[in-house]
Design a protein around this motif. Structure first.
Motif, mmCIF file in Angstrom:
data_model
loop_
_atom_site.group_PDB
_atom_site.id
_atom_site.type_symbol
_atom_site.label_atom_id
_atom_site.label_comp_id
_atom_site.label_asym_id
_atom_site.label_seq_id
_atom_site.Cartn_x
_atom_site.Cartn_y
_atom_site.Cartn_z
ATOM 1 N N UNK A 1 -24.709 -50.062 2.314
ATOM 2 C CA UNK A 1 -25.000 -49.135 1.219
ATOM 3 C C UNK A 1 -26.445 -49.288 0.754
ATOM 4 N N UNK A 2 -26.902 -50.520 0.585
ATOM 5 C CA UNK A 2 -28.286 -50.774 0.193
ATOM 6 C C UNK A 2 -29.245 -50.182 1.223
ATOM 7 N N UNK A 3 -28.947 -50.365 2.505
ATOM 8 C CA UNK A 3 -29.791 -49.826 3.571
ATOM 9 C C UNK A 3 -29.814 -48.302 3.534
ATOM 10 N N UNK A 4 -28.664 -47.676 3.298
ATOM 11 C CA UNK A 4 -28.616 -46.215 3.244
ATOM 12 C C UNK A 4 -29.404 -45.679 2.059
ATOM 13 N N UNK A 5 -29.234 -46.290 0.900
ATOM 14 C CA UNK A 5 -29.960 -45.833 -0.291
ATOM 15 C C UNK A 5 -31.460 -46.013 -0.097
ATOM 16 N N UNK A 6 -31.838 -47.160 0.447
ATOM 17 C CA UNK A 6 -33.251 -47.421 0.696
ATOM 18 C C UNK A 6 -33.812 -46.430 1.705
ATOM 19 N N UNK A 7 -33.046 -46.111 2.736
ATOM 20 C CA UNK A 7 -33.499 -45.151 3.743
ATOM 21 C C UNK A 7 -33.692 -43.767 3.141
ATOM 22 N N UNK A 8 -32.766 -43.351 2.290
ATOM 23 C CA UNK A 8 -32.890 -42.039 1.639
ATOM 24 C C UNK A 8 -34.127 -42.009 0.745
ATOM 25 N N UNK A 9 -34.340 -43.080 -0.020
ATOM 26 C CA UNK A 9 -35.502 -43.121 -0.911
ATOM 27 C C UNK A 9 -36.808 -43.144 -0.126
ATOM 28 N N UNK A 10 -36.857 -43.900 0.961
ATOM 29 C CA UNK A 10 -38.072 -43.934 1.778
ATOM 30 C C UNK A 10 -38.331 -42.582 2.434
ATOM 31 N N UNK A 11 -37.280 -41.949 2.938
ATOM 32 C CA UNK A 11 -37.445 -40.631 3.552
ATOM 33 C C UNK A 11 -37.982 -39.629 2.528
ATOM 34 N N UNK A 12 -37.462 -39.693 1.303
ATOM 35 C CA UNK A 12 -37.947 -38.793 0.255
ATOM 36 C C UNK A 12 -39.407 -39.080 -0.074
ATOM 37 N N UNK A 13 -39.779 -40.349 -0.138
ATOM 38 C CA UNK A 13 -41.161 -40.718 -0.432
ATOM 39 C C UNK A 13 -42.107 -40.225 0.651
ATOM 40 N N UNK A 14 -41.728 -40.440 1.905
ATOM 41 C CA UNK A 14 -42.576 -39.985 3.012
ATOM 42 C C UNK A 14 -42.674 -38.464 3.042
ATOM 43 N N UNK A 15 -41.571 -37.774 2.730
ATOM 44 C CA UNK A 15 -41.593 -36.307 2.719
ATOM 45 C C UNK A 15 -42.479 -35.788 1.594
ATOM 46 N N UNK A 16 -42.374 -36.410 0.395
ATOM 47 C CA UNK A 16 -43.256 -35.994 -0.715
ATOM 48 C C UNK A 16 -44.716 -36.212 -0.350
ATOM 49 N N UNK A 17 -45.012 -37.347 0.253
ATOM 50 C CA UNK A 17 -46.386 -37.650 0.645
ATOM 51 C C UNK A 17 -46.883 -36.659 1.696
ATOM 52 N N UNK A 18 -46.066 -36.393 2.698
ATOM 53 C CA UNK A 18 -46.466 -35.453 3.745
ATOM 54 C C UNK A 18 -46.653 -34.051 3.183
ATOM 55 N N UNK A 19 -45.788 -33.644 2.255
ATOM 56 C CA UNK A 19 -45.929 -32.328 1.628
ATOM 57 C C UNK A 19 -47.231 -32.250 0.840
ATOM 58 N N UNK A 20 -47.539 -33.306 0.087
ATOM 59 C CA UNK A 20 -48.783 -33.325 -0.685
ATOM 60 C C UNK A 20 -49.996 -33.190 0.229
ATOM 61 N N UNK A 21 -50.050 -33.989 1.296
ATOM 62 C CA UNK A 21 -51.218 -33.955 2.175
ATOM 63 C C UNK A 21 -51.288 -32.655 2.969
ATOM 64 N N UNK A 22 -50.154 -32.088 3.298
ATOM 65 C CA UNK A 22 -50.159 -30.785 3.979
ATOM 66 C C UNK A 22 -50.701 -29.712 3.047
ATOM 67 N N UNK A 23 -50.246 -29.705 1.796
ATOM 68 C CA UNK A 23 -50.758 -28.737 0.815
ATOM 69 C C UNK A 23 -52.259 -28.920 0.590
ATOM 70 N N UNK A 24 -52.692 -30.171 0.515
ATOM 71 C CA UNK A 24 -54.118 -30.449 0.314
ATOM 72 C C UNK A 24 -54.946 -29.944 1.493
ATOM 73 N N UNK A 25 -54.469 -30.188 2.702
ATOM 74 C CA UNK A 25 -55.200 -29.742 3.890
ATOM 75 C C UNK A 25 -55.244 -28.222 3.970
ATOM 76 N N UNK A 26 -54.138 -27.561 3.645
ATOM 77 C CA UNK A 26 -54.120 -26.091 3.629
ATOM 78 C C UNK A 26 -55.155 -25.575 2.626
ATOM 79 N N UNK A 27 -55.202 -26.180 1.442
ATOM 80 C CA UNK A 27 -56.167 -25.748 0.415
ATOM 81 C C UNK A 27 -57.606 -25.948 0.883
ATOM 82 N N UNK A 28 -57.861 -27.045 1.590
ATOM 83 C CA UNK A 28 -59.215 -27.294 2.100
ATOM 84 C C UNK A 28 -59.616 -26.236 3.119
ATOM 85 N N UNK A 29 -58.714 -25.945 4.067
ATOM 86 C CA UNK A 29 -59.026 -24.929 5.082
ATOM 87 C C UNK A 29 -59.176 -23.545 4.462
#
Length: 142
Positions: A57-85
């Motif tokens: 259970x701890x591993x699953x919760x941690x995996x979900x939280x990490x996946x969400x963190x990486x997705x938020x980060x990737x979304x932020x950097x994708x939006x930033x790169x789109x704005x730059x271009x």
């Protein structure tokens, strides 16, 4: 050179004295200075039958939280790169790089749309956690 050699000799002597002081009780088979209370194994280890489930259970919760963190980060950097271009394209629409900027913006917008379709969840005993579109995290009943 003599000052350096003297400092080295003093340091080595201090190290030797410290080591002998630390190892003297071990060499004399001395009892430990701190007594460890004797407790039943159940109190020390807990309920071993539930431990694997808790770990999973701890591993699953941690995996979900990490996946969400990486997705938020990737979304932020994708939006930033789109704005730059887009800013580069707005400043110089006739640039020789304009076709590249347009293609790259289209690729990044496709990638960003994919982030909106991601979903991951974990559920246990009626309690759940899920990572939704663009890295949003929700907790609650399954």
């Amino acid at each position: 050179m003599n000052a350096i050699a003297t400092k080295f000799q003093v340091g080595a002597a201090a190290l030797a004295i410290g080591t002998s002081a630390a190892l003297a009780p071990v060499a004399a088979n001395a009892a430990p200075a701190v007594q460890v209370p004797a407790a039943p194994v159940h109190q020390v280890a807990g309920d071993l039958a539930a431990a694997p489930g808790d770990f999973i259970w701890f591993f699953q919760v941690t995996s979900v939280q990490l996946a969400a963190t990486f997705t938020r980060s990737a979304t932020f950097w994708t939006d930033t790169t789109i704005a730059i271009y887009e800013a580069k394209l707005a400043r110089n629409p006739d640039s020789i790089f304009a076709p590249f900027y347009n293609r790259r913006i289209a690729q990044l917008q496709t990638q960003r749309a994919a982030f909106g379709q991601l979903s991951l969840s974990a559920c246990r005993d009626g309690e759940g956690i899920s990572a939704g579109p663009y890295g949003t995290v929700t907790r609650g009943a399954c």
